[in-house]
Design a protein around this motif. Sequence first.
Motif, short mmCIF file in Angstrom:
data_model
loop_
_atom_site.label_atom_id
_atom_site.label_comp_id
_atom_site.label_asym_id
_atom_site.label_seq_id
_atom_site.Cartn_x
_atom_site.Cartn_y
_atom_site.Cartn_z
N HIS A 284 -9.98 -21.49 -14.94
CA HIS A 284 -11.22 -21.10 -14.12
C HIS A 284 -12.44 -21.72 -14.79
O HIS A 284 -13.42 -21.25 -14.07
N ALA A 285 -12.33 -22.49 -15.76
CA ALA A 285 -13.91 -22.97 -16.23
C ALA A 285 -14.10 -24.41 -15.81
O ALA A 285 -15.11 -24.94 -16.54
N ALA B 136 -19.56 -22.03 -18.85
CA ALA B 136 -18.15 -22.16 -19.41
C ALA B 136 -18.28 -22.82 -20.60
O ALA B 136 -16.68 -22.99 -21.18
N ARG B 293 -19.43 -26.92 -16.62
CA ARG B 293 -20.22 -26.09 -15.77
C ARG B 293 -20.87 -24.76 -16.49
O ARG B 293 -20.43 -24.15 -17.19
N PRO B 298 -16.79 -17.43 -11.98
CA PRO B 298 -15.36 -17.36 -12.44
C PRO B 298 -15.56 -18.23 -13.88
O PRO B 298 -15.10 -17.92 -14.83
N GLU B 299 -16.53 -19.34 -13.82
CA GLU B 299 -16.96 -20.22 -15.21
C GLU B 299 -17.38 -19.26 -16.38
O GLU B 299 -16.91 -19.37 -17.38
N SER B 302 -15.00 -16.64 -17.49
CA SER B 302 -14.06 -17.34 -18.40
C SER B 302 -14.52 -17.33 -19.92
O SER B 302 -13.86 -17.03 -20.91
#
Lengths: 315, 315
Positions: A284-285, B136, B293, B298-299, B302
């Motif tokens: 997810h990252a 992230a 990122r 989502p990043e 996480s």
Amino acid sequence: MRLAVVGVGAVGASVVELAGEYGHEVVAVADSTGGAVDDSGLYADAVFDRKRTEGTVGDADPESVFDADYDVLVEATPTTLGDAEPGFSHVRRALADDRHVVLANKGPVAERYDELRTLEAESAGTVLFEATVGGAIPVLSTIADLNGQVTAARGILNGTANFILSRMAAEGLGYEHVLAEAQDLGVAEADPTFDVEGTDAALKCVILSNVLYEDSYTLADAEVEGIADLPGSALELAAEDGRTIRLVGEVSPDGVRVGPRLVAENGTLAVSGTLNIVQLETTHAGRLNISGRGAGGPETASAVLADIGRLPDTV
Amino acid sequence: MRLAVVGVGAVGASVVELAGEYGHEVVAVADSTGGAVDDSGLYADAVFDRKRTEGTVGDADPESVFDADYDVLVEATPTTLGDAEPGFSHVRRALADDRHVVLANKGPVAERYDELRTLEAESAGTVLFEATVGGAIPVLSTIADLNGQVTAARGILNGTANFILSRMAAEGLGYEHVLAEAQDLGVAEADPTFDVEGTDAALKCVILSNVLYEDSYTLADAEVEGIADLPGSALELAAEDGRTIRLVGEVSPDGVRVGPRLVAENGTLAVSGTLNIVQLETTHAGRLNISGRGAGGPETASAVLADIGRLPDTV
């Protein structure tokens, strides 16, 4: 923590030198010819003085370090292939005595991973080995921290090969010429086989694979190609296309591969000189890139000392 | 862990969506208008359905989430400056109840760090905030792991500003033109002030400084210059010299500075597009570079979920 350091090359010596700064104490040291034990703590300067003047760190049997009152074995003897000895026996002995083990030696982790994990499971000690992959770069701790979210890895994991390829591309020089230059600078060893044939990078990739997928790969499972036969003309062709060539290690569920690969000339993987870089693909990252010094005594020792800081306090 | 998620923007929503995959359960959710609590666990789809159809995540008072049986408060409301409210009060409430707190909201960490640490010291809960610096990228966990060995940091910490500068340099376009393009692509917000004036990058640098040096800096202590007034001609001049311009944040014992800086065109700091990068200077391990990122639901989620994995099991 009370440390027993076995192997006093560049990394082991830096561990002995820096241990105090990290709040640890060295109570035993051994090289291949001798050992020194002092439960009240050894002075780094005294150890190095004796090594310089007498050619060994101490008069005692090297095996006597295992009788010392230590918490952590730092295994920093040279990496050996196949049975990974004598490093593996050192690790076995420490774990049998319920001590922690921190490795800078890649052999036991790359060649006998299954056995290593089995011995660890039977011991009260913990085994860590951050220093075996990417020197100072915190690769394994980042993978552990991301807790199962890393799906694959790719990287430049040998500084000597990367130095040679960087110089060949930048100066238009041939392999033999740049290798000799690297040897003069101390960047390549007199026998550079381990680095230029891809063996060292492959061992690191095998360790990554074992950690990522709980494999029990060994060097024999890796597909490895080195850079010794790479003609300068290949680098020139690559440059015409805005690309260059790097010795890239790839770790995926499909296996471990190391070989010369085309990469973008100004891309993330095209680190220069002796730098290393690891790219981690995550669920997810996205992609994480971590680069830094992949070798060097104090740099690699800092990874060993970071591992010691991660160990549970008591065994 | 049982999570209470306050703030259901891109990051909070991704935490709700991914929590199960990481072995956690969401028992309470609140946005600014409503809340939902279910001690047996909320379904992400049901929460999002209600938000879409009714404009809120639930009928309950947003404050009711604090009465839920939760272990960790995830504070993901928008970053606010000055008193950092309402985020700070949410954190205070959770810590007073001896719960853990994981922040994606930069306000309380950048503007009221001292108070935050004092409240944490008086609580059985732990406060973590990896998601507030570099999305992230595991910046703060790497610093913690290196255990006092990081002496300074530098980086590209705002993807919007970096996208604009990358495009201006690559295409020879002016600031206003590229900003409009970035807004069309969703890379810049309708009001881009926070990003282009350097505020967002400065908040992240203040957090880094507070962590590295146990400072109690706030945004007011940072020297900040943005990119809105940067003429395209400056980028052209830089390019003639093999360089380019990036919005660089610098954290050292001398203070926190953010502003446009000349960097090598193909250098490590010149990441492209919306990527972020952090360079850490260390005592013995040289310089570490970590890129990835720096934003995205989502990043960033996480990073929140990695923090949750680092918390002590019980409060």
